[in-house]
Design an enzyme around this catalytic site. Structure first.
Site, PDB file in Angstrom:
ATOM      1  N   SER A 339       0.825  -1.204   0.000  1.00 25.71           N
ATOM      2  CA  SER A 339       0.000   0.000   0.000  1.00 25.71           C
ATOM      3  C   SER A 339       0.863   1.259   0.000  1.00 25.71           C
ATOM      4  O   SER A 339       0.600   2.211  -0.737  1.00 25.71           O
ATOM      5  CB  SER A 339      -0.922   0.003   1.226  1.00 25.71           C
ATOM      6  N   TRP A 342       2.571   1.573  -3.370  1.00 25.61           N
ATOM      7  CA  TRP A 342       1.566   1.948  -4.380  1.00 25.61           C
ATOM      8  C   TRP A 342       1.312   3.446  -4.365  1.00 25.61           C
ATOM      9  O   TRP A 342       1.120   4.062  -5.413  1.00 25.61           O
ATOM     10  CB  TRP A 342       0.266   1.200  -4.111  1.00 25.61           C
ATOM     11  N   HIS A 343       1.358   4.048  -3.186  1.00 23.57           N
ATOM     12  CA  HIS A 343       1.067   5.476  -3.098  1.00 23.57           C
ATOM     13  C   HIS A 343       2.172   6.333  -3.716  1.00 23.57           C
ATOM     14  O   HIS A 343       1.884   7.429  -4.216  1.00 23.57           O
ATOM     15  CB  HIS A 343       0.870   5.885  -1.638  1.00 23.57           C
ATOM     16  N   GLY A 344       3.399   5.884  -3.679  1.00 24.19           N
ATOM     17  CA  GLY A 344       4.444   6.712  -4.243  1.00 24.19           C
ATOM     18  C   GLY A 344       5.809   6.057  -4.209  1.00 24.19           C
ATOM     19  O   GLY A 344       6.046   5.104  -3.457  1.00 24.19           O
ATOM     20  N   PHE A 512      -0.606  10.124  -7.375  1.00 21.49           N
ATOM     21  CA  PHE A 512      -0.417   8.708  -7.112  1.00 21.49           C
ATOM     22  C   PHE A 512      -0.942   7.846  -8.246  1.00 21.49           C
ATOM     23  O   PHE A 512      -0.779   6.654  -8.224  1.00 21.49           O
ATOM     24  CB  PHE A 512      -1.107   8.315  -5.802  1.00 21.49           C
TER      25      PHE A 512
END
Length: 512
Positions: A339, A342-344, A512
Protein backbone atom coordinates in the site's frame (compact mmCIF):
# COMPACT_ATOMS: atom_id res chain seq x y z
CA UNK A 1 -8.77 18.27 -16.77
CA UNK A 2 -9.68 19.06 -13.19
CA UNK A 3 -13.14 18.73 -11.65
CA UNK A 4 -12.64 22.15 -10.04
CA UNK A 5 -11.74 23.95 -13.28
CA UNK A 6 -14.00 26.25 -15.28
CA UNK A 7 -13.35 24.31 -18.51
CA UNK A 8 -14.69 21.16 -16.89
CA UNK A 9 -17.68 22.60 -15.04
CA UNK A 10 -18.83 25.08 -17.69
CA UNK A 11 -17.60 23.31 -20.82
CA UNK A 12 -16.87 19.59 -20.76
CA UNK A 13 -19.56 18.45 -18.31
CA UNK A 14 -22.58 20.17 -19.95
CA UNK A 15 -21.61 18.87 -23.40
CA UNK A 16 -21.16 15.29 -22.14
CA UNK A 17 -24.43 15.42 -20.21
CA UNK A 18 -26.28 16.71 -23.27
CA UNK A 19 -24.90 13.96 -25.51
CA UNK A 20 -25.68 11.30 -22.89
CA UNK A 21 -29.22 12.65 -22.54
CA UNK A 22 -29.86 12.61 -26.30
CA UNK A 23 -28.65 9.02 -26.69
CA UNK A 24 -30.23 7.56 -23.56
CA UNK A 25 -33.66 9.16 -23.94
CA UNK A 26 -34.04 7.48 -27.34
CA UNK A 27 -33.19 4.09 -25.87
CA UNK A 28 -29.68 3.93 -27.37
CA UNK A 29 -27.92 2.71 -24.24
CA UNK A 30 -24.99 1.30 -26.19
CA UNK A 31 -24.43 4.56 -28.04
CA UNK A 32 -24.63 6.36 -24.71
CA UNK A 33 -21.92 4.04 -23.34
CA UNK A 34 -19.73 4.65 -26.40
CA UNK A 35 -20.29 8.41 -26.04
CA UNK A 36 -19.19 8.32 -22.39
CA UNK A 37 -16.16 6.20 -23.22
CA UNK A 38 -15.00 8.60 -25.94
CA UNK A 39 -15.68 11.59 -23.67
CA UNK A 40 -13.66 9.93 -20.91
CA UNK A 41 -10.72 9.44 -23.28
CA UNK A 42 -10.92 13.15 -24.17
CA UNK A 43 -11.00 13.94 -20.45
CA UNK A 44 -7.90 11.80 -19.90
CA UNK A 45 -6.10 13.13 -22.98
CA UNK A 46 -6.66 16.75 -21.91
CA UNK A 47 -3.72 16.32 -19.55
CA UNK A 48 -1.40 14.78 -22.15
CA UNK A 49 -2.76 13.26 -25.39
CA UNK A 50 0.41 11.20 -25.79
CA UNK A 51 -0.68 8.88 -22.98
CA UNK A 52 -4.11 8.05 -24.42
CA UNK A 53 -2.61 5.21 -26.53
CA UNK A 54 -1.04 3.81 -23.34
CA UNK A 55 -4.44 3.67 -21.64
CA UNK A 56 -6.14 2.22 -24.74
CA UNK A 57 -3.38 -0.36 -25.22
CA UNK A 58 -3.61 -1.40 -21.58
CA UNK A 59 -7.37 -1.87 -21.91
CA UNK A 60 -7.03 -3.92 -25.10
CA UNK A 61 -4.37 -6.17 -23.60
CA UNK A 62 -6.30 -6.83 -20.41
CA UNK A 63 -9.64 -7.27 -22.18
CA UNK A 64 -8.18 -9.91 -24.49
CA UNK A 65 -6.26 -11.60 -21.68
CA UNK A 66 -9.35 -11.59 -19.49
CA UNK A 67 -11.47 -13.09 -22.26
CA UNK A 68 -8.97 -15.90 -22.78
CA UNK A 69 -8.72 -16.56 -19.04
CA UNK A 70 -12.50 -16.71 -18.76
CA UNK A 71 -12.66 -19.34 -21.52
CA UNK A 72 -9.49 -21.27 -20.66
CA UNK A 73 -8.19 -20.58 -17.16
CA UNK A 74 -4.41 -20.66 -17.07
CA UNK A 75 -2.42 -19.77 -13.98
CA UNK A 76 0.69 -19.17 -16.10
CA UNK A 77 -1.12 -16.68 -18.34
CA UNK A 78 -2.69 -15.01 -15.32
CA UNK A 79 0.72 -14.49 -13.72
CA UNK A 80 2.18 -13.21 -17.00
CA UNK A 81 -0.71 -10.77 -17.48
CA UNK A 82 -0.47 -9.50 -13.89
CA UNK A 83 3.29 -9.23 -14.31
CA UNK A 84 2.86 -7.16 -17.46
CA UNK A 85 0.57 -4.74 -15.61
CA UNK A 86 2.92 -4.47 -12.65
CA UNK A 87 5.91 -4.01 -14.98
CA UNK A 88 4.17 -1.14 -16.79
CA UNK A 89 3.34 0.52 -13.48
CA UNK A 90 6.83 -0.15 -12.19
CA UNK A 91 8.52 1.39 -15.22
CA UNK A 92 6.65 4.66 -15.03
CA UNK A 93 6.42 4.97 -11.27
CA UNK A 94 9.55 3.41 -9.80
CA UNK A 95 12.37 3.44 -12.38
CA UNK A 96 13.70 6.82 -11.28
CA UNK A 97 13.48 5.90 -7.60
CA UNK A 98 15.22 2.55 -8.19
CA UNK A 99 18.11 4.06 -10.15
CA UNK A 100 18.54 6.86 -7.60
CA UNK A 101 18.59 4.34 -4.73
CA UNK A 102 21.19 2.17 -6.47
CA UNK A 103 23.32 5.21 -7.21
CA UNK A 104 23.15 6.40 -3.60
CA UNK A 105 23.99 2.94 -2.28
CA UNK A 106 26.81 1.96 -4.64
CA UNK A 107 27.80 5.17 -6.43
CA UNK A 108 27.56 3.48 -9.81
CA UNK A 109 26.57 6.70 -11.59
CA UNK A 110 23.29 5.37 -12.90
CA UNK A 111 21.12 8.09 -14.37
CA UNK A 112 17.77 8.04 -16.09
CA UNK A 113 15.82 10.83 -17.71
CA UNK A 114 12.74 11.99 -15.85
CA UNK A 115 9.82 9.70 -16.64
CA UNK A 116 6.43 11.40 -16.53
CA UNK A 117 3.95 9.36 -14.50
CA UNK A 118 0.76 8.81 -16.51
CA UNK A 119 -2.33 9.98 -14.66
CA UNK A 120 -4.42 7.27 -13.01
CA UNK A 121 -2.02 4.42 -13.86
CA UNK A 122 -2.03 3.18 -10.26
CA UNK A 123 -5.82 3.09 -10.22
CA UNK A 124 -6.60 1.49 -13.58
CA UNK A 125 -3.81 -1.04 -13.03
CA UNK A 126 -5.49 -2.31 -9.86
CA UNK A 127 -8.91 -2.40 -11.53
CA UNK A 128 -7.62 -4.48 -14.40
CA UNK A 129 -5.64 -6.86 -12.18
CA UNK A 130 -8.87 -7.57 -10.29
CA UNK A 131 -10.63 -8.24 -13.61
CA UNK A 132 -7.93 -10.70 -14.67
CA UNK A 133 -8.02 -12.59 -11.38
CA UNK A 134 -11.81 -12.83 -11.41
CA UNK A 135 -11.84 -13.89 -15.06
CA UNK A 136 -9.44 -16.70 -14.22
CA UNK A 137 -11.62 -17.73 -11.25
CA UNK A 138 -14.83 -17.70 -13.29
CA UNK A 139 -16.28 -14.68 -11.45
CA UNK A 140 -16.65 -12.41 -14.51
CA UNK A 141 -20.29 -12.41 -15.58
CA UNK A 142 -19.99 -10.12 -18.60
CA UNK A 143 -17.28 -9.62 -21.20
CA UNK A 144 -18.56 -6.80 -23.40
CA UNK A 145 -15.83 -4.63 -24.91
CA UNK A 146 -17.71 -1.32 -24.81
CA UNK A 147 -18.79 -1.80 -21.21
CA UNK A 148 -15.30 -2.92 -20.23
CA UNK A 149 -13.77 0.22 -21.73
CA UNK A 150 -16.33 2.39 -19.96
CA UNK A 151 -15.67 0.57 -16.69
CA UNK A 152 -11.97 1.48 -16.92
CA UNK A 153 -12.25 4.98 -18.39
CA UNK A 154 -15.45 6.34 -16.76
CA UNK A 155 -14.14 9.83 -16.10
CA UNK A 156 -15.74 10.47 -12.66
CA UNK A 157 -13.54 7.73 -11.17
CA UNK A 158 -10.71 7.47 -13.70
CA UNK A 159 -8.06 9.73 -12.21
CA UNK A 160 -8.15 9.09 -8.46
CA UNK A 161 -10.81 6.50 -7.76
CA UNK A 162 -12.79 5.17 -6.10
CA UNK A 163 -11.25 1.89 -7.26
CA UNK A 164 -14.33 0.29 -8.77
CA UNK A 165 -14.97 -3.41 -9.31
CA UNK A 166 -16.15 -4.76 -12.65
CA UNK A 167 -19.10 -6.58 -11.09
CA UNK A 168 -20.60 -3.47 -9.52
CA UNK A 169 -20.11 -1.30 -12.63
CA UNK A 170 -21.00 -3.57 -15.55
CA UNK A 171 -24.38 -4.49 -14.11
CA UNK A 172 -25.28 -0.80 -13.87
CA UNK A 173 -24.37 -0.18 -17.51
CA UNK A 174 -26.90 -2.90 -18.40
CA UNK A 175 -29.70 -1.39 -16.28
CA UNK A 176 -31.71 0.67 -18.75
CA UNK A 177 -33.83 2.15 -15.96
CA UNK A 178 -30.79 3.63 -14.20
CA UNK A 179 -28.23 4.17 -16.96
CA UNK A 180 -29.88 7.30 -18.29
CA UNK A 181 -30.37 10.93 -17.37
CA UNK A 182 -32.90 11.04 -14.52
CA UNK A 183 -34.07 14.21 -12.82
CA UNK A 184 -33.85 12.69 -9.33
CA UNK A 185 -30.32 11.39 -9.87
CA UNK A 186 -29.29 14.66 -11.51
CA UNK A 187 -30.50 16.67 -8.50
CA UNK A 188 -28.70 14.38 -6.07
CA UNK A 189 -25.57 14.38 -8.20
CA UNK A 190 -25.39 18.17 -8.46
CA UNK A 191 -25.87 18.47 -4.69
CA UNK A 192 -23.10 16.00 -3.88
CA UNK A 193 -20.78 17.50 -6.51
CA UNK A 194 -21.19 21.05 -5.18
CA UNK A 195 -20.56 19.97 -1.60
CA UNK A 196 -17.43 18.14 -2.69
CA UNK A 197 -16.30 21.22 -4.62
CA UNK A 198 -16.84 23.31 -1.49
CA UNK A 199 -14.63 20.94 0.50
CA UNK A 200 -11.89 21.24 -2.09
CA UNK A 201 -11.72 24.95 -2.90
CA UNK A 202 -12.98 26.50 0.34
CA UNK A 203 -11.44 24.19 2.95
CA UNK A 204 -8.68 21.97 1.53
CA UNK A 205 -6.81 24.47 -0.64
CA UNK A 206 -6.39 27.11 2.09
CA UNK A 207 -5.19 24.40 4.48
CA UNK A 208 -2.55 23.48 1.93
CA UNK A 209 -1.32 27.06 1.96
CA UNK A 210 -0.82 26.77 5.70
CA UNK A 211 0.91 23.37 5.62
CA UNK A 212 3.25 23.76 2.64
CA UNK A 213 5.58 26.48 4.07
CA UNK A 214 6.10 24.47 7.27
CA UNK A 215 6.93 21.28 5.40
CA UNK A 216 9.27 23.36 3.21
CA UNK A 217 11.14 24.46 6.34
CA UNK A 218 11.54 20.81 7.37
CA UNK A 219 12.67 19.89 3.85
CA UNK A 220 15.53 22.39 4.22
CA UNK A 221 16.75 20.48 7.27
CA UNK A 222 15.44 22.93 9.87
CA UNK A 223 13.48 21.59 12.82
CA UNK A 224 10.31 23.73 13.04
CA UNK A 225 9.13 25.16 16.33
CA UNK A 226 6.70 23.09 18.39
CA UNK A 227 3.65 25.14 17.45
CA UNK A 228 4.66 25.39 13.79
CA UNK A 229 5.32 21.65 13.50
CA UNK A 230 1.93 20.72 14.93
CA UNK A 231 0.25 23.34 12.75
CA UNK A 232 1.85 21.87 9.65
CA UNK A 233 1.04 18.27 10.57
CA UNK A 234 -2.58 18.98 11.51
CA UNK A 235 -3.15 21.32 8.56
CA UNK A 236 -1.93 18.70 6.08
CA UNK A 237 -3.89 15.90 7.75
CA UNK A 238 -7.07 17.97 7.44
CA UNK A 239 -6.12 19.12 3.94
CA UNK A 240 -5.79 15.61 2.54
CA UNK A 241 -9.00 14.58 4.30
CA UNK A 242 -11.07 17.38 2.76
CA UNK A 243 -9.21 17.21 -0.56
CA UNK A 244 -9.61 13.46 -1.10
CA UNK A 245 -13.06 13.19 0.44
CA UNK A 246 -14.08 16.21 -1.62
CA UNK A 247 -12.81 14.52 -4.77
CA UNK A 248 -14.64 11.32 -3.85
CA UNK A 249 -17.86 13.27 -3.26
CA UNK A 250 -17.48 15.01 -6.62
CA UNK A 251 -16.87 11.64 -8.30
CA UNK A 252 -19.98 10.15 -6.69
CA UNK A 253 -22.00 13.21 -7.69
CA UNK A 254 -20.81 13.04 -11.29
CA UNK A 255 -21.61 9.34 -11.43
CA UNK A 256 -25.15 10.00 -10.23
CA UNK A 257 -25.66 12.55 -13.00
CA UNK A 258 -25.21 9.68 -15.46
CA UNK A 259 -27.31 7.23 -13.48
CA UNK A 260 -24.30 5.37 -12.06
CA UNK A 261 -23.66 4.93 -8.37
CA UNK A 262 -20.01 4.67 -7.34
CA UNK A 263 -18.88 2.97 -4.12
CA UNK A 264 -18.21 5.10 -1.07
CA UNK A 265 -14.57 5.86 -0.33
CA UNK A 266 -14.88 7.67 3.00
CA UNK A 267 -16.87 7.16 6.17
CA UNK A 268 -15.65 9.65 8.79
CA UNK A 269 -12.20 8.02 9.19
CA UNK A 270 -11.10 10.41 11.93
CA UNK A 271 -13.89 9.03 14.14
CA UNK A 272 -12.23 5.60 14.06
CA UNK A 273 -11.50 4.01 17.44
CA UNK A 274 -8.50 2.06 16.17
CA UNK A 275 -6.41 1.77 13.02
CA UNK A 276 -8.34 -1.33 11.89
CA UNK A 277 -11.49 0.78 11.95
CA UNK A 278 -9.60 3.65 10.29
CA UNK A 279 -8.72 1.59 7.22
CA UNK A 280 -12.33 0.45 7.00
CA UNK A 281 -13.28 4.13 6.72
CA UNK A 282 -10.38 5.74 4.79
CA UNK A 283 -9.88 5.02 1.08
CA UNK A 284 -12.30 2.15 1.51
CA UNK A 285 -12.04 0.86 -2.06
CA UNK A 286 -8.25 0.56 -1.78
CA UNK A 287 -8.68 -1.40 1.45
CA UNK A 288 -11.25 -3.59 -0.29
CA UNK A 289 -8.89 -4.33 -3.19
CA UNK A 290 -5.84 -5.03 -1.02
CA UNK A 291 -7.87 -7.28 1.28
CA UNK A 292 -9.50 -9.30 -1.50
CA UNK A 293 -6.58 -9.63 -3.92
CA UNK A 294 -3.50 -9.54 -1.70
CA UNK A 295 -4.12 -10.08 2.02
CA UNK A 296 -6.70 -12.88 1.76
CA UNK A 297 -4.72 -14.95 -0.80
CA UNK A 298 -1.59 -14.68 1.37
CA UNK A 299 -3.48 -15.80 4.47
CA UNK A 300 -5.15 -18.64 2.55
CA UNK A 301 -1.85 -19.87 1.18
CA UNK A 302 -0.17 -19.78 4.59
CA UNK A 303 -3.16 -21.48 6.24
CA UNK A 304 -3.07 -24.34 3.73
CA UNK A 305 0.67 -24.76 4.22
CA UNK A 306 0.28 -24.85 7.98
CA UNK A 307 -2.56 -27.37 7.75
CA UNK A 308 -0.43 -29.60 5.52
CA UNK A 309 2.37 -29.37 8.07
CA UNK A 310 0.01 -30.19 10.94
CA UNK A 311 0.55 -26.86 12.69
CA UNK A 312 -2.17 -25.38 14.96
CA UNK A 313 -4.88 -23.22 13.41
CA UNK A 314 -6.31 -20.13 15.08
CA UNK A 315 -9.38 -20.40 17.29
CA UNK A 316 -11.30 -17.56 18.87
CA UNK A 317 -9.48 -16.54 22.03
CA UNK A 318 -6.75 -19.13 21.49
CA UNK A 319 -4.00 -18.09 19.11
CA UNK A 320 -0.34 -18.82 19.72
CA UNK A 321 2.30 -16.17 19.10
CA UNK A 322 3.63 -18.13 16.13
CA UNK A 323 0.17 -18.42 14.60
CA UNK A 324 -0.43 -14.69 15.10
CA UNK A 325 2.86 -13.81 13.41
CA UNK A 326 2.23 -16.15 10.48
CA UNK A 327 -1.45 -15.41 9.83
CA UNK A 328 -1.81 -11.82 11.00
CA UNK A 329 1.45 -9.92 11.41
CA UNK A 330 3.27 -11.01 8.26
CA UNK A 331 0.31 -10.64 5.82
CA UNK A 332 -0.60 -7.29 7.37
CA UNK A 333 2.90 -5.83 7.19
CA UNK A 334 3.41 -7.04 3.62
CA UNK A 335 0.02 -5.72 2.48
CA UNK A 336 0.63 -2.31 4.01
CA UNK A 337 4.13 -2.23 2.54
CA UNK A 338 2.52 -2.69 -0.89
CA UNK A 339 0.00 0.00 0.00
CA UNK A 340 2.79 2.42 0.87
CA UNK A 341 4.76 1.68 -2.30
CA UNK A 342 1.57 1.95 -4.38
CA UNK A 343 1.07 5.48 -3.10
CA UNK A 344 4.44 6.71 -4.24
CA UNK A 345 8.08 6.07 -5.12
CA UNK A 346 10.12 7.14 -2.13
CA UNK A 347 11.36 5.80 1.18
CA UNK A 348 8.91 8.05 2.99
CA UNK A 349 6.05 6.05 1.42
CA UNK A 350 7.69 2.79 2.47
CA UNK A 351 7.85 4.11 6.04
CA UNK A 352 4.24 5.27 5.79
CA UNK A 353 3.08 1.81 4.75
CA UNK A 354 5.15 -0.10 7.29
CA UNK A 355 4.13 2.29 10.06
CA UNK A 356 0.47 1.64 9.35
CA UNK A 357 1.28 -2.06 9.15
CA UNK A 358 2.80 -1.83 12.63
CA UNK A 359 -0.27 0.04 13.89
CA UNK A 360 -2.53 -2.67 12.50
CA UNK A 361 -0.49 -5.52 13.97
CA UNK A 362 -0.61 -3.86 17.40
CA UNK A 363 -4.36 -3.26 17.07
CA UNK A 364 -5.01 -6.86 16.04
CA UNK A 365 -2.77 -8.14 18.84
CA UNK A 366 -4.52 -5.98 21.44
CA UNK A 367 -7.91 -7.15 20.15
CA UNK A 368 -6.82 -10.82 20.28
CA UNK A 369 -5.57 -10.31 23.84
CA UNK A 370 -8.90 -8.80 24.92
CA UNK A 371 -10.78 -11.71 23.37
CA UNK A 372 -8.52 -14.15 25.16
CA UNK A 373 -9.17 -12.38 28.47
CA UNK A 374 -12.91 -12.35 27.83
CA UNK A 375 -13.04 -8.56 27.72
CA UNK A 376 -15.35 -6.55 25.54
CA UNK A 377 -13.61 -5.74 22.26
CA UNK A 378 -14.94 -2.16 21.96
CA UNK A 379 -15.92 -0.29 25.08
CA UNK A 380 -18.98 1.99 25.07
CA UNK A 381 -17.62 4.09 27.93
CA UNK A 382 -17.47 7.69 26.57
CA UNK A 383 -14.08 8.30 28.19
CA UNK A 384 -12.69 5.15 26.57
CA UNK A 385 -14.14 6.14 23.19
CA UNK A 386 -12.63 9.64 23.34
CA UNK A 387 -9.23 8.24 24.35
CA UNK A 388 -9.33 5.60 21.60
CA UNK A 389 -10.32 8.11 18.91
CA UNK A 390 -7.65 10.55 20.09
CA UNK A 391 -4.88 7.92 20.12
CA UNK A 392 -5.89 6.64 16.69
CA UNK A 393 -5.89 10.17 15.28
CA UNK A 394 -2.44 10.83 16.76
CA UNK A 395 -1.10 7.71 15.04
CA UNK A 396 -2.65 8.84 11.75
CA UNK A 397 -1.10 12.31 12.04
CA UNK A 398 2.39 10.86 12.62
CA UNK A 399 2.04 8.66 9.54
CA UNK A 400 0.71 11.59 7.50
CA UNK A 401 3.93 13.49 8.20
CA UNK A 402 5.85 10.82 6.25
CA UNK A 403 3.14 10.80 3.58
CA UNK A 404 3.55 14.55 2.96
CA UNK A 405 7.26 15.06 3.51
CA UNK A 406 9.65 15.20 0.56
CA UNK A 407 11.83 12.51 2.15
CA UNK A 408 12.43 10.68 5.41
CA UNK A 409 14.87 13.26 6.89
CA UNK A 410 12.28 16.01 6.31
CA UNK A 411 9.63 13.93 8.06
CA UNK A 412 11.94 13.26 11.00
CA UNK A 413 12.73 16.99 11.27
CA UNK A 414 9.03 17.82 11.50
CA UNK A 415 8.41 15.06 14.04
CA UNK A 416 11.34 16.36 16.09
CA UNK A 417 9.64 19.74 16.13
CA UNK A 418 6.38 18.11 17.23
CA UNK A 419 8.07 16.74 20.37
CA UNK A 420 9.72 20.06 21.19
CA UNK A 421 13.28 19.49 19.96
CA UNK A 422 13.51 22.72 17.96
CA UNK A 423 15.74 25.63 18.93
CA UNK A 424 13.64 28.09 16.95
CA UNK A 425 10.68 30.21 17.93
CA UNK A 426 7.29 30.22 16.26
CA UNK A 427 7.46 31.79 12.80
CA UNK A 428 3.90 31.30 11.54
CA UNK A 429 0.50 32.76 12.40
CA UNK A 430 -0.76 31.48 15.75
CA UNK A 431 -4.36 32.31 14.84
CA UNK A 432 -4.35 29.18 12.63
CA UNK A 433 -5.08 27.25 15.81
CA UNK A 434 -8.69 28.43 15.82
CA UNK A 435 -9.28 27.24 12.25
CA UNK A 436 -7.73 23.85 12.91
CA UNK A 437 -9.65 23.42 16.17
CA UNK A 438 -12.94 24.27 14.49
CA UNK A 439 -12.34 21.83 11.62
CA UNK A 440 -11.30 19.05 13.99
CA UNK A 441 -14.43 19.63 16.01
CA UNK A 442 -16.47 19.49 12.82
CA UNK A 443 -15.03 16.20 11.53
CA UNK A 444 -15.34 14.59 14.97
CA UNK A 445 -18.94 15.61 15.68
CA UNK A 446 -20.81 16.41 12.45
CA UNK A 447 -22.52 13.79 10.25
CA UNK A 448 -20.74 12.92 7.04
CA UNK A 449 -22.37 13.43 3.67
CA UNK A 450 -23.79 9.93 3.43
CA UNK A 451 -25.29 10.21 6.90
CA UNK A 452 -26.77 13.61 6.11
CA UNK A 453 -28.31 12.30 2.89
CA UNK A 454 -29.08 8.79 4.12
CA UNK A 455 -32.71 8.94 2.95
CA UNK A 456 -31.32 8.60 -0.56
CA UNK A 457 -28.72 6.03 -1.67
CA UNK A 458 -26.01 8.26 -3.11
CA UNK A 459 -23.24 5.65 -2.91
CA UNK A 460 -23.28 2.04 -4.04
CA UNK A 461 -23.97 -0.61 -1.38
CA UNK A 462 -23.16 1.83 1.41
CA UNK A 463 -24.06 0.77 4.94
CA UNK A 464 -24.84 4.06 6.67
CA UNK A 465 -25.17 4.24 10.44
CA UNK A 466 -27.53 7.04 11.51
CA UNK A 467 -25.86 10.01 13.16
CA UNK A 468 -26.92 11.05 16.65
CA UNK A 469 -28.05 14.43 15.31
CA UNK A 470 -30.64 12.79 13.07
CA UNK A 471 -31.94 10.65 15.92
CA UNK A 472 -32.48 13.71 18.08
CA UNK A 473 -33.48 16.16 15.35
CA UNK A 474 -34.73 14.29 12.25
CA UNK A 475 -35.53 17.52 10.43
CA UNK A 476 -31.79 18.30 10.07
CA UNK A 477 -31.30 15.56 7.42
CA UNK A 478 -31.15 16.36 3.72
CA UNK A 479 -34.46 16.42 1.91
CA UNK A 480 -35.87 18.11 -1.20
CA UNK A 481 -36.92 21.32 0.54
CA UNK A 482 -36.65 25.01 -0.47
CA UNK A 483 -34.58 25.92 2.59
CA UNK A 484 -32.02 23.16 1.98
CA UNK A 485 -31.99 23.93 -1.74
CA UNK A 486 -31.30 27.58 -0.97
CA UNK A 487 -28.48 26.65 1.42
CA UNK A 488 -26.86 24.29 -1.09
CA UNK A 489 -27.24 26.98 -3.74
CA UNK A 490 -25.42 29.54 -1.59
CA UNK A 491 -22.57 27.12 -0.79
CA UNK A 492 -22.40 26.06 -4.42
CA UNK A 493 -22.35 29.63 -5.71
CA UNK A 494 -19.56 30.53 -3.30
CA UNK A 495 -17.55 27.42 -4.27
CA UNK A 496 -18.05 28.01 -8.00
CA UNK A 497 -17.15 31.70 -7.70
CA UNK A 498 -13.94 30.81 -5.89
CA UNK A 499 -13.11 27.99 -8.30
CA UNK A 500 -13.61 30.20 -11.35
CA UNK A 501 -11.65 33.14 -9.91
CA UNK A 502 -8.34 31.35 -9.31
CA UNK A 503 -6.18 28.86 -11.16
CA UNK A 504 -7.43 25.35 -10.24
CA UNK A 505 -5.19 23.29 -8.01
CA UNK A 506 -4.67 19.56 -8.50
CA UNK A 507 -6.20 17.07 -6.13
CA UNK A 508 -3.56 15.54 -3.89
CA UNK A 509 -4.20 11.97 -5.04
CA UNK A 510 -3.53 12.88 -8.69
CA UNK A 511 0.19 12.35 -8.00
CA UNK A 512 -0.42 8.71 -7.11
Amino acid sequence: MLFNSAIFIAGFLPVVLLGFFLFSRRGHARLAAIWLTLASLVFYGWWNPAYVPLLVGSMLFNYLAGGYLARQPSRRLLLLAIGANVALLGYYKYTGFLFATLDDAFGVGLQVDDIILPLAISFFTFQQIAYLVDAHDGAVKEHDFVHYCLFITFFPQLIAGPITHHGEMLRQFNDRDRFRLRVDYLALGVTVFLLGLFKKVVIADPLGQKASPIFAVAADGTVPALYDAWTGALAYTLQIYFDFSGYSDMAIGLGLMFGVRLPANFNSPFKARNVIDYWNRWHMTLTRFLTAYLYNPIVLRITRARMAAGKPQPRRGKMTVGTFIALVAYPTLFTMFVSGVWHGAGWQFVVFGLLHGFYLVVAHGWRAYKVRQGWKVDSDNPAHVVAAVGLTFLCVVVAMVFFRATDVPAALALLAGMIGLSEHGTQFDKSDFLTLAFLLGFVWTAPNLQQWMNRFAIALDAHVHPHWLERWMPFTGWQPAPVIGFGIGVLGFFALALAFSVAPTEFLYFQF
